[in-house]
Design a protein around this motif. Structure first.
Motif, PDB file in Angstrom:
ATOM      1  N   PRO A 133       0.833  -1.209   0.000  1.00  0.00           N
ATOM      2  CA  PRO A 133       0.000   0.000   0.000  1.00  0.00           C
ATOM      3  C   PRO A 133       0.867   1.259   0.000  1.00  0.00           C
ATOM      4  O   PRO A 133       1.934   1.281   0.618  1.00  0.00           O
ATOM      5  N   VAL A 134       0.375   2.287  -0.669  1.00  0.00           N
ATOM      6  CA  VAL A 134       1.139   3.528  -0.789  1.00  0.00           C
ATOM      7  C   VAL A 134       0.400   4.695  -0.134  1.00  0.00           C
ATOM      8  O   VAL A 134       0.956   5.388   0.706  1.00  0.00           O
ATOM      9  N   THR A 135      -0.861   4.894  -0.505  1.00  0.00           N
ATOM     10  CA  THR A 135      -1.619   6.029   0.016  1.00  0.00           C
ATOM     11  C   THR A 135      -2.153   5.722   1.410  1.00  0.00           C
ATOM     12  O   THR A 135      -2.189   4.561   1.834  1.00  0.00           O
ATOM     13  N   ALA A 136      -2.610   6.750   2.094  1.00  0.00           N
ATOM     14  CA  ALA A 136      -3.193   6.569   3.433  1.00  0.00           C
ATOM     15  C   ALA A 136      -4.409   5.653   3.362  1.00  0.00           C
ATOM     16  O   ALA A 136      -4.580   4.772   4.222  1.00  0.00           O
ATOM     17  N   GLN A 137      -5.263   5.820   2.348  1.00  0.00           N
ATOM     18  CA  GLN A 137      -6.442   4.969   2.206  1.00  0.00           C
ATOM     19  C   GLN A 137      -6.044   3.519   1.932  1.00  0.00           C
ATOM     20  O   GLN A 137      -6.632   2.591   2.485  1.00  0.00           O
ATOM     21  N   GLN A 138      -5.059   3.312   1.082  1.00  0.00           N
ATOM     22  CA  GLN A 138      -4.597   1.960   0.786  1.00  0.00           C
ATOM     23  C   GLN A 138      -4.031   1.293   2.043  1.00  0.00           C
ATOM     24  O   GLN A 138      -4.265   0.103   2.277  1.00  0.00           O
ATOM     25  N   LYS A 139      -3.311   2.042   2.848  1.00  0.00           N
ATOM     26  CA  LYS A 139      -2.761   1.502   4.100  1.00  0.00           C
ATOM     27  C   LYS A 139      -3.881   1.136   5.068  1.00  0.00           C
ATOM     28  O   LYS A 139      -3.824   0.093   5.734  1.00  0.00           O
ATOM     29  N   LYS A 140      -4.905   1.969   5.123  1.00  0.00           N
ATOM     30  CA  LYS A 140      -6.057   1.686   5.985  1.00  0.00           C
ATOM     31  C   LYS A 140      -6.776   0.420   5.506  1.00  0.00           C
ATOM     32  O   LYS A 140      -7.095  -0.474   6.306  1.00  0.00           O
ATOM     33  N   ASP A 141      -7.035   0.331   4.190  1.00  0.00           N
ATOM     34  CA  ASP A 141      -7.681  -0.851   3.615  1.00  0.00           C
ATOM     35  C   ASP A 141      -6.854  -2.114   3.897  1.00  0.00           C
ATOM     36  O   ASP A 141      -7.401  -3.164   4.223  1.00  0.00           O
ATOM     37  N   TYR A 142      -5.543  -1.997   3.779  1.00  0.00           N
ATOM     38  CA  TYR A 142      -4.623  -3.110   4.009  1.00  0.00           C
ATOM     39  C   TYR A 142      -4.724  -3.609   5.443  1.00  0.00           C
ATOM     40  O   TYR A 142      -4.839  -4.816   5.686  1.00  0.00           O
ATOM     41  N   GLU A 143      -4.694  -2.702   6.409  1.00  0.00           N
ATOM     42  CA  GLU A 143      -4.764  -3.083   7.819  1.00  0.00           C
ATOM     43  C   GLU A 143      -6.135  -3.665   8.180  1.00  0.00           C
ATOM     44  O   GLU A 143      -6.226  -4.632   8.928  1.00  0.00           O
ATOM     45  N   GLU A 144      -7.189  -3.090   7.635  1.00  0.00           N
ATOM     46  CA  GLU A 144      -8.537  -3.573   7.942  1.00  0.00           C
ATOM     47  C   GLU A 144      -8.822  -4.930   7.302  1.00  0.00           C
ATOM     48  O   GLU A 144      -9.670  -5.680   7.786  1.00  0.00           O
ATOM     49  N   ALA A 145      -8.110  -5.275   6.235  1.00  0.00           N
ATOM     50  CA  ALA A 145      -8.322  -6.557   5.557  1.00  0.00           C
ATOM     51  C   ALA A 145      -8.025  -7.733   6.486  1.00  0.00           C
ATOM     52  O   ALA A 145      -8.741  -8.740   6.468  1.00  0.00           O
ATOM     53  N   ILE A 146      -6.997  -7.624   7.304  1.00  0.00           N
ATOM     54  CA  ILE A 146      -6.651  -8.718   8.223  1.00  0.00           C
ATOM     55  C   ILE A 146      -7.732  -8.872   9.293  1.00  0.00           C
ATOM     56  O   ILE A 146      -8.030  -9.989   9.717  1.00  0.00           O
ATOM     57  N   ILE A 147      -8.352  -7.779   9.678  1.00  0.00           N
ATOM     58  CA  ILE A 147      -9.445  -7.829  10.657  1.00  0.00           C
ATOM     59  C   ILE A 147     -10.647  -8.543  10.049  1.00  0.00           C
ATOM     60  O   ILE A 147     -11.266  -9.403  10.680  1.00  0.00           O
ATOM     61  N   ARG A 148     -10.979  -8.194   8.789  1.00  0.00           N
ATOM     62  CA  ARG A 148     -12.095  -8.865   8.106  1.00  0.00           C
ATOM     63  C   ARG A 148     -11.809 -10.354   7.921  1.00  0.00           C
ATOM     64  O   ARG A 148     -12.685 -11.194   8.129  1.00  0.00           O
ATOM     65  N   LYS A 149     -10.577 -10.682   7.579  1.00  0.00           N
ATOM     66  CA  LYS A 149     -10.210 -12.098   7.387  1.00  0.00           C
ATOM     67  C   LYS A 149     -10.351 -12.866   8.702  1.00  0.00           C
ATOM     68  O   LYS A 149     -10.880 -13.980   8.713  1.00  0.00           O
ATOM     69  N   SER A 150      -9.905 -12.283   9.802  1.00  0.00           N
ATOM     70  CA  SER A 150     -10.019 -12.934  11.115  1.00  0.00           C
ATOM     71  C   SER A 150     -11.480 -13.122  11.511  1.00  0.00           C
ATOM     72  O   SER A 150     -11.865 -14.173  12.015  1.00  0.00           O
ATOM     73  N   ALA A 151     -12.296 -12.089  11.271  1.00  0.00           N
ATOM     74  CA  ALA A 151     -13.722 -12.168  11.606  1.00  0.00           C
ATOM     75  C   ALA A 151     -14.402 -13.259  10.773  1.00  0.00           C
ATOM     76  O   ALA A 151     -15.250 -13.997  11.272  1.00  0.00           O
ATOM     77  N   LYS A 152     -14.033 -13.360   9.510  1.00  0.00           N
ATOM     78  CA  LYS A 152     -14.621 -14.377   8.637  1.00  0.00           C
ATOM     79  C   LYS A 152     -14.242 -15.769   9.132  1.00  0.00           C
ATOM     80  O   LYS A 152     -15.068 -16.684   9.149  1.00  0.00           O
ATOM     81  N   ALA A 153     -12.987 -15.946   9.547  1.00  0.00           N
ATOM     82  CA  ALA A 153     -12.532 -17.251  10.054  1.00  0.00           C
ATOM     83  C   ALA A 153     -13.292 -17.631  11.327  1.00  0.00           C
ATOM     84  O   ALA A 153     -13.668 -18.787  11.514  1.00  0.00           O
ATOM     85  N   LYS A 154     -13.572 -16.646  12.189  1.00  0.00           N
ATOM     86  CA  LYS A 154     -14.310 -16.918  13.418  1.00  0.00           C
ATOM     87  C   LYS A 154     -15.752 -17.322  13.114  1.00  0.00           C
ATOM     88  O   LYS A 154     -16.320 -18.172  13.800  1.00  0.00           O
ATOM     89  N   ARG A 155     -16.361 -16.720  12.093  1.00  0.00           N
ATOM     90  CA  ARG A 155     -17.744 -17.059  11.720  1.00  0.00           C
ATOM     91  C   ARG A 155     -17.844 -18.496  11.229  1.00  0.00           C
ATOM     92  O   ARG A 155     -18.886 -19.129  11.345  1.00  0.00           O
ATOM     93  N   ARG A 156     -16.765 -18.999  10.637  1.00  0.00           N
ATOM     94  CA  ARG A 156     -16.778 -20.363  10.096  1.00  0.00           C
ATOM     95  C   ARG A 156     -16.688 -21.414  11.191  1.00  0.00           C
ATOM     96  O   ARG A 156     -16.972 -22.570  10.948  1.00  0.00           O
ATOM     97  N   LEU A 157     -16.243 -21.030  12.370  1.00  0.00           N
ATOM     98  CA  LEU A 157     -16.076 -22.012  13.462  1.00  0.00           C
ATOM     99  C   LEU A 157     -17.384 -22.424  14.072  1.00  0.00           C
ATOM    100  O   LEU A 157     -18.382 -21.917  14.058  1.00  0.00           O
TER     101      LEU A 157
END
Length: 157
Positions: A133-157
């Motif tokens: 990521p380069v821009t501030a928005q891209q960095k924010k999207d990048y960091e939030e992606a791991i949160i969404r991935k973790s939440a999705k993994a928890k929903r599957r359990l």
């Protein structure tokens, strides 16, 4: 030790344009949600495949939100951009906008996160380059992606 290459989100950002035709709509002249999701999926696939340099398949679509209707004759602008790569999978954010032919004002009509998996020539998941990521928005999207991935993994359990 050789540093792993990466790609920026702008290197694979994809913009798809469509015109809403009568066969894309319901009897009220409003764009069918399934047709919009199809177009969004195509834009996301092009984005993922451009980033990966490989064939990619849709693994999931999260929370498609239909915010406003699009009608016959509207021009749609569908923007797909990668937020993060996870080994062989990638998250792609897709925003869809509509505008009247006679107007320059765009209205956000839908948005969703798509997950794609890159495949090798045998159809097996294969690693992709990381996202830089380069821009501030891209960095924010990048960091939030791991949160969404973790939440999705928890929903599957």
């Amino acid at each position: 030790m050789k540093k792993l290459q990466s790609r920026t989100p702008s290197q694979s950002e994809t913009i798809k344009t469509e015109v809403v035709c009568p066969n894309d709509t319901n009897p009220m002249g409003i764009l069918q949600g399934g047709r919009l999701v199809e177009w969004m999926d195509i834009a996301a696939a092009v984005c993922a495949q451009t980033h990966a340099g490989k064939i990619c398949v849709t693994a999931s679509i999260d929370e498609v939100a239909f915010r406003h209707p699009a009608r016959i004759g509207d021009i749609l602008i569908i923007n797909a951009r990668i937020t993060r790569a996870f080994g062989s999978s990638m998250e792609v954010l897709v925003d869809a906008f509509a505008r009247k032919v006679t107007d320059t004002k765009k209205t956000l009509i839908s948005e969703a996160y798509f997950t794609f998996v890159a495949l090798d020539t045998m159809g097996n998941p294969t690693p992709v380059l990381p996202v830089r990521p380069v821009t501030a928005q891209q960095k924010k999207d990048y960091e939030e992606a791991i949160i969404r991935k973790s939440a999705k993994a928890k929903r599957r359990l």
